[in-house]
Design a protein around this motif. Structure first.
Motif, PDB file in Angstrom:
ATOM      1  N   MET A   8       0.854  -1.173   0.000  1.00  0.00           N
ATOM      2  CA  MET A   8       0.000   0.000   0.000  1.00  0.00           C
ATOM      3  C   MET A   8       0.899   1.236   0.000  1.00  0.00           C
ATOM      4  O   MET A   8       1.807   1.348   0.809  1.00  0.00           O
ATOM      5  N   SER A   9       0.619   2.159  -0.898  1.00  0.00           N
ATOM      6  CA  SER A   9       1.396   3.395  -0.955  1.00  0.00           C
ATOM      7  C   SER A   9       0.870   4.391   0.085  1.00  0.00           C
ATOM      8  O   SER A   9      -0.227   4.221   0.635  1.00  0.00           O
ATOM      9  N   SER A  10       1.625   5.433   0.309  1.00  0.00           N
ATOM     10  CA  SER A  10       1.176   6.461   1.254  1.00  0.00           C
ATOM     11  C   SER A  10      -0.089   7.154   0.739  1.00  0.00           C
ATOM     12  O   SER A  10      -0.956   7.542   1.525  1.00  0.00           O
ATOM     13  N   TYR A  11      -0.198   7.291  -0.582  1.00  0.00           N
ATOM     14  CA  TYR A  11      -1.406   7.889  -1.160  1.00  0.00           C
ATOM     15  C   TYR A  11      -2.622   7.005  -0.902  1.00  0.00           C
ATOM     16  O   TYR A  11      -3.697   7.490  -0.555  1.00  0.00           O
ATOM     17  N   GLU A  12      -2.463   5.706  -1.075  1.00  0.00           N
ATOM     18  CA  GLU A  12      -3.558   4.767  -0.823  1.00  0.00           C
ATOM     19  C   GLU A  12      -3.942   4.776   0.647  1.00  0.00           C
ATOM     20  O   GLU A  12      -5.129   4.715   0.989  1.00  0.00           O
ATOM     21  N   LEU A  13      -2.953   4.854   1.524  1.00  0.00           N
ATOM     22  CA  LEU A  13      -3.228   4.910   2.959  1.00  0.00           C
ATOM     23  C   LEU A  13      -4.018   6.170   3.299  1.00  0.00           C
ATOM     24  O   LEU A  13      -5.004   6.114   4.035  1.00  0.00           O
ATOM     25  N   ALA A  14      -3.597   7.309   2.762  1.00  0.00           N
ATOM     26  CA  ALA A  14      -4.300   8.565   3.024  1.00  0.00           C
ATOM     27  C   ALA A  14      -5.745   8.484   2.543  1.00  0.00           C
ATOM     28  O   ALA A  14      -6.668   8.887   3.255  1.00  0.00           O
ATOM     29  N   GLN A  15      -5.949   7.961   1.353  1.00  0.00           N
ATOM     30  CA  GLN A  15      -7.313   7.830   0.819  1.00  0.00           C
ATOM     31  C   GLN A  15      -8.149   6.914   1.697  1.00  0.00           C
ATOM     32  O   GLN A  15      -9.318   7.197   1.975  1.00  0.00           O
ATOM     33  N   SER A  16      -7.561   5.827   2.154  1.00  0.00           N
ATOM     34  CA  SER A  16      -8.276   4.886   3.009  1.00  0.00           C
ATOM     35  C   SER A  16      -8.674   5.541   4.331  1.00  0.00           C
ATOM     36  O   SER A  16      -9.799   5.373   4.802  1.00  0.00           O
ATOM     37  N   LEU A  17      -7.762   6.302   4.919  1.00  0.00           N
ATOM     38  CA  LEU A  17      -8.074   6.991   6.179  1.00  0.00           C
ATOM     39  C   LEU A  17      -9.195   8.000   5.991  1.00  0.00           C
ATOM     40  O   LEU A  17     -10.072   8.136   6.846  1.00  0.00           O
ATOM     41  N   ARG A  18      -9.186   8.714   4.890  1.00  0.00           N
ATOM     42  CA  ARG A  18     -10.203   9.735   4.631  1.00  0.00           C
ATOM     43  C   ARG A  18     -11.578   9.127   4.362  1.00  0.00           C
ATOM     44  O   ARG A  18     -12.595   9.787   4.548  1.00  0.00           O
ATOM     45  N   GLU A  19     -11.624   7.871   3.963  1.00  0.00           N
ATOM     46  CA  GLU A  19     -12.901   7.207   3.689  1.00  0.00           C
ATOM     47  C   GLU A  19     -13.641   6.802   4.960  1.00  0.00           C
ATOM     48  O   GLU A  19     -14.842   6.563   4.915  1.00  0.00           O
TER      49      GLU A  19
END
Length: 64
Positions: free
Chosen positions: A1-12
């Motif tokens: 998981m990239s940092s971008y994917e992690l950020a998107q997941s947290l925001r969801e």
């Protein structure tokens, strides 16, 4: 998981939307900062960064 994917997941997730996310990157290009912002990062720091830059971000986070 990239940092971008992690950020998107947290925001969801509603309970994690208030988490402060700051991207740390080596790429000073405007496009890199925009990509980070689109993924859910509030701010970006470009490596190497001055201690004052980090201090400014912490003050911003505290005030918001």
């Amino acid at each position: 998981m990239s940092s971008y994917e992690l950020a998107q997941s947290l925001r969801e997730h509603a309970q994690r939307r208030n988490v402060r996310l700051i991207a740390l990157t080596f790429d000073p290009a405007h496009a890199a900062r925009e990509e980070a912002r689109a993924a859910g990062f509030e701010r970006s720091l470009v490596k190497p960064f001055a201690p004052g830059d980090l201090s400014d971000l912490l003050c911003y986070a505290r005030a918001s």
